[in-house]
Design an enzyme around this catalytic site. Sequence first.
Site, PDB file in Angstrom:
ATOM      1  N   SER A 134      55.030  54.419  78.063  1.00 39.87           N
ATOM      2  CA  SER A 134      55.599  55.221  76.976  1.00 39.87           C
ATOM      3  C   SER A 134      56.150  56.550  77.501  1.00 39.87           C
ATOM      4  O   SER A 134      57.103  56.554  78.264  1.00 39.87           O
ATOM      5  CB  SER A 134      54.546  55.412  75.880  1.00 39.87           C
ATOM      6  OG  SER A 134      55.131  55.866  74.689  1.00 39.87           O
ATOM      7  N   HIS A 170      58.841  50.491  73.880  1.00 40.81           N
ATOM      8  CA  HIS A 170      58.385  49.832  72.651  1.00 40.81           C
ATOM      9  C   HIS A 170      59.595  49.301  71.867  1.00 40.81           C
ATOM     10  O   HIS A 170      59.725  49.517  70.663  1.00 40.81           O
ATOM     11  CB  HIS A 170      57.570  50.793  71.797  1.00 40.81           C
ATOM     12  CG  HIS A 170      56.440  51.438  72.547  1.00 40.81           C
ATOM     13  ND1 HIS A 170      55.451  50.716  73.164  1.00 40.81           N
ATOM     14  CD2 HIS A 170      56.162  52.748  72.797  1.00 40.81           C
ATOM     15  CE1 HIS A 170      54.598  51.545  73.757  1.00 40.81           C
ATOM     16  NE2 HIS A 170      55.013  52.784  73.553  1.00 40.81           N
TER      17      HIS A 170
END
Length: 243
Positions: A134, A170
């Site tokens: 991330s 994501h």
Amino acid sequence: MQRQVFAFSGVIEPQPGERGNRPLLEHVLALGAARRTSGGPVRLCYVPTAVGDDPAAVSAYQRVFGGRDDVVLSVLRLFPQPSVPDVRGHLLTQDVVLVEGGSVVNLIAVWRAHGLPTVLRECWEAGVVLAGPSAGSLCWHVGGPTDSWSDRLDPFTEGLALLPFSNGVHDDLTAQPRRDTYRRLVAAGALPAGYATEDGVGLHYRGTELAEAVAVRPGARAYRVDPDDHGGWTERAITPRAI
């Protein structure tokens, strides 16, 4: 030394029977072990800046890696001050620097205040494997979409730019329009061309070239996303190697 980055999208919502992020972390350790010419345990430094050095995050990594004979775990905290007396010296002795996800905006701001961008570039040049999920993936790139400022996804372009690409993490998250937003920002020129990863997919760069994509989740994909000549975008799906 070979410059390496392993940037991945962690599995946010593991399904029953899934292995979660553990295989991705083991892959990071394998990359660290491969760079060691003298053998011995992998020296892994965990950097939780993006979650404000959350003690719970630190404890989780200590439980997983702290008792292993094949890993020497250290933690670099920056709140309220660096937890090691010589940050540069400590990081340059590591095999892997693993950066936690969280707020990439806050991460880079704190790193700049402590001179970390220069040190981490030096680590990269020295062959230390730089890794993370991330925010810990975005930070090595030019940038990518982020919700660090608000619930809205906005372009972040203040990454370390060791890799001259944008990064969408994501990419298959249903709670946010990350897939569409990333491609729209690339099409508009707000972000440069780059790579997107669905949850459970990692990108292994050697130098500034993508060497391979790997995945822990069956069917998960990575994508190369480029602007076209008409204000739109094109994408090329990349089938990862299963790990």
